[in-house]
Design an enzyme around this catalytic site. Structure first.
Site, mmCIF file in Angstrom:
data_model
loop_
_atom_site.group_PDB
_atom_site.id
_atom_site.type_symbol
_atom_site.label_atom_id
_atom_site.label_comp_id
_atom_site.label_asym_id
_atom_site.label_seq_id
_atom_site.Cartn_x
_atom_site.Cartn_y
_atom_site.Cartn_z
ATOM 1 N N ASP A 150 -5.788 46.923 5.375
ATOM 2 C CA ASP A 150 -5.056 47.320 6.583
ATOM 3 C C ASP A 150 -6.008 47.490 7.769
ATOM 4 O O ASP A 150 -7.229 47.339 7.635
ATOM 5 C CB ASP A 150 -4.258 48.597 6.278
ATOM 6 C CG ASP A 150 -2.928 48.635 6.997
ATOM 7 O OD1 ASP A 150 -2.774 47.938 8.016
ATOM 8 O OD2 ASP A 150 -2.029 49.382 6.551
ATOM 9 N N ASP A 233 5.288 45.981 11.166
ATOM 10 C CA ASP A 233 5.938 46.307 9.896
ATOM 11 C C ASP A 233 7.415 45.921 9.922
ATOM 12 O O ASP A 233 8.104 46.099 10.923
ATOM 13 C CB ASP A 233 5.847 47.813 9.628
ATOM 14 C CG ASP A 233 4.455 48.222 9.213
ATOM 15 O OD1 ASP A 233 3.512 47.411 9.353
ATOM 16 O OD2 ASP A 233 4.301 49.366 8.762
HETATM 17 C C1 GAL Z 1 0.837 49.722 7.758
HETATM 18 C C2 GAL Z 1 1.165 48.479 6.979
HETATM 19 C C3 GAL Z 1 2.267 48.804 6.016
HETATM 20 C C4 GAL Z 1 1.809 49.936 5.096
HETATM 21 C C5 GAL Z 1 1.363 51.136 5.911
HETATM 22 C C6 GAL Z 1 0.737 52.215 5.042
HETATM 23 O O1 GAL Z 1 -0.187 49.452 8.664
HETATM 24 O O2 GAL Z 1 1.530 47.449 7.841
HETATM 25 O O3 GAL Z 1 2.635 47.663 5.276
HETATM 26 O O4 GAL Z 1 0.774 49.485 4.280
HETATM 27 O O5 GAL Z 1 0.414 50.759 6.890
HETATM 28 O O6 GAL Z 1 0.298 53.308 5.781
#
Ligand code: GAL
Length: 443
Positions: A150, A233
């Site tokens: 991430d 997301d």
């Molecule tokens: C976001 C990501 C999500 C999830 C989330 C967890 O940045 O796009 O899919 O992993 O973080 O905190």
């Protein structure tokens, strides 16, 4: 804006990351905890999911990764004083991550984990920037097979020039000097550090970049990882946006401008599946699954498998749709070939076509609020046009990929009735079952 994005559509990154045993050659298939469990995870959740993936027949269809998302560590930047390793939360994972990996492997499945190319994950758990070697070694030793990496909490010295695309619309070249090479960016460097650390391990780990389309990742992601998140997301709704997350149709609209990026060894990731979540209708679930498969996005289930509704399970098990996504010969995703409107977040490209070992396929989406007749006109599909090399003339046999039944043989076109927000998915062959255009999208 659309012109420059359409230009990007013909961009095909080179120097793909090729890994042993075919790992990452095809879109990953599996399950991930984030969409339905968020931080409420534990060893029990993953072992139970693994059992269900076997019992429900999902494993047999190719779903193999069981992926732990954020929140598996101890909050903050806490690491082991001696080894510097991230400490798995002892309450959630009393046997550590290695134990979970053993449980997955005992069932013929694989384990994925989550990390972050910054100081902390998005949920505030230890990040891996500066600890790439330590973390890659730990994951490898624990038996991890997949990493989702991430992009939160980036220290100032690693931040690229102010760069908000695609979150703010605009274009990937909007804020940088002409000809700027994003593969030389700090973002690319952060993700390459982890790639290099993974490559020094004595273990093959599929590498999934979660960078939300930032830093024009479509231009360099293929050399860095096996898939790269292209947008914000996902959340389980048909259209609209919510607190920075995007519903299905805006994501599909973004995807329509990057159709030509995905191929073997590397692909756009349009985020994990919301099939079965929220109040998506059955037809919306079908469209979501069919189109993500057509885009060659990874197929990572994001719903609870306990008491999954049979009709939702049937969508996730649609064998001919999965076969298109996993085709071993034609790596490219489907092409948007007709748009009722262009660049519309509620009504994205609605006519898509692609190729597989079994023929040419069309995916016809109904974004309208009523059931409608949709005409599949063979001559409109780029691969069936006369100038295409090796195209075989009609009449063509049209086959329903959802039901597995033939619809009939037609000379020029066929009218298909498509319910509100549903997607007709068909295969087109010559009347005697041959591929009508074997060279189209073969590369
Ligand atoms: C976001 C990501 C999500 C999830 C989330 C967890 O940045 O796009 O899919 O992993 O973080 O905190």
């Amino acid at each position: 804006m659309i012109a420059s994005l359409l230009c990007l559509g013909i961009l095909k990154p080179v120097d793909a990351l090729v890994s042993p045993d075919g790992t990452g050659r095809l879109p990953a298939m599996g399950w991930n905890s984030w969409n339905e469990y968020a931080c409420d995870i534990s060893e029990d959740v993953f072992v139970r999911v693994a059992d269900l993936m076997v019992d429900l027949g999902l494993k047999d269809l190719g779903y193999q990764y069981v992926n732990i998302d954020d929140c598996w560590g101890v909050k903050g930047t806490t690491r082991d004083n001696v080894t510097q390793r991230i400490i798995p939360n002892p309450v959630k994972f009393p046997g550590g991550i290695r134990h979970v990996a053993d449980e997955m492997h005992a069932r013929g499945l694989k384990l994925g984990i989550y990390g972050d190319a910054g100081t902390q994950t998005c949920g505030g758990y230890p990040g891996s920037l500066g600890y790439e070697e330590v973390d890659a070694a730990a994951w490898s030793e624990w038996g991890v097979d997949y990493l989702k990496y991430d992009n939160c909490n980036i220290p100032q010295e690693w931040v690229d020039v102010p760069y908000m695309y695609p979150d703010n619309g605009g274009s990937p070249d909007g804020d940088v000097p002409p000809g700027y090479d994003w593969s030389a960016s700090n973002s690319s460097a952060r993700y390459n550090r982890m790639r290099d650390a993974l490559l020094t391990q004595n273990r093959t780990i599929q590498y999934s970049l979660c960078i939300w389309g930032h830093a024009n990742v479509a231009a360099w992601g293929n050399a860095t990882g096996h898939s790269w998140r292209m947008y914000s997301d996902i959340y389980p709704a048909w259209a609209g946006a919510r607190q920075g997350s995007q519903a299905l149709m805006p994501i599909l609209n973004q995807a329509a401008f990057y159709w030509n990026v995905s191929g073997f060894w590397g692909r756009n990731d349009w985020d994990m599946l919301e099939v079965g979540n929220g109040d998506l209708t059955l037809e919306e679930n079908r469209s979501h699954f069919a189109l993500w498969a057509a885009l060659k996005s990874p197929l990572i289930i994001g719903t609870k498998l306990d008491a999954i509704r049979p009709e939702i399970l049937a969508v996730l098990k649609a064998g001919e749709i999965i076969a298109f996504n996993q085709d071993p010969v034609y790596g490219a995703g489907a092409v948007p070939y007709r748009w009722d409107r262009v660049g519309n977040d509620t009504h994205p490209a609605d006519y898509w076509a692609g190729s597989s070992s079994r023929g040419v396929h069309a995916f016809l989406l109904n974004t309208e609020e009523e059931e409608r007749d949709t005409e599949l006109v063979f001559a409109e599909i780029p691969g069936l046009q006369e100038q295409q090399p090796a195209v075989r003339p009609g009449p063509y046999l049209v086959h329903d990929m959802w039901t597995g039944e033939d619809i009939g043989v037609f000379s020029d076109s066929v009218v298909l009735r498509v319910k509100r927000h549903d997607t007709a998915a068909v295969r087109v062959t010559t009347a005697d079952g041959q591929h009508p255009s074997p060279q189209w999208l073969l590369r």
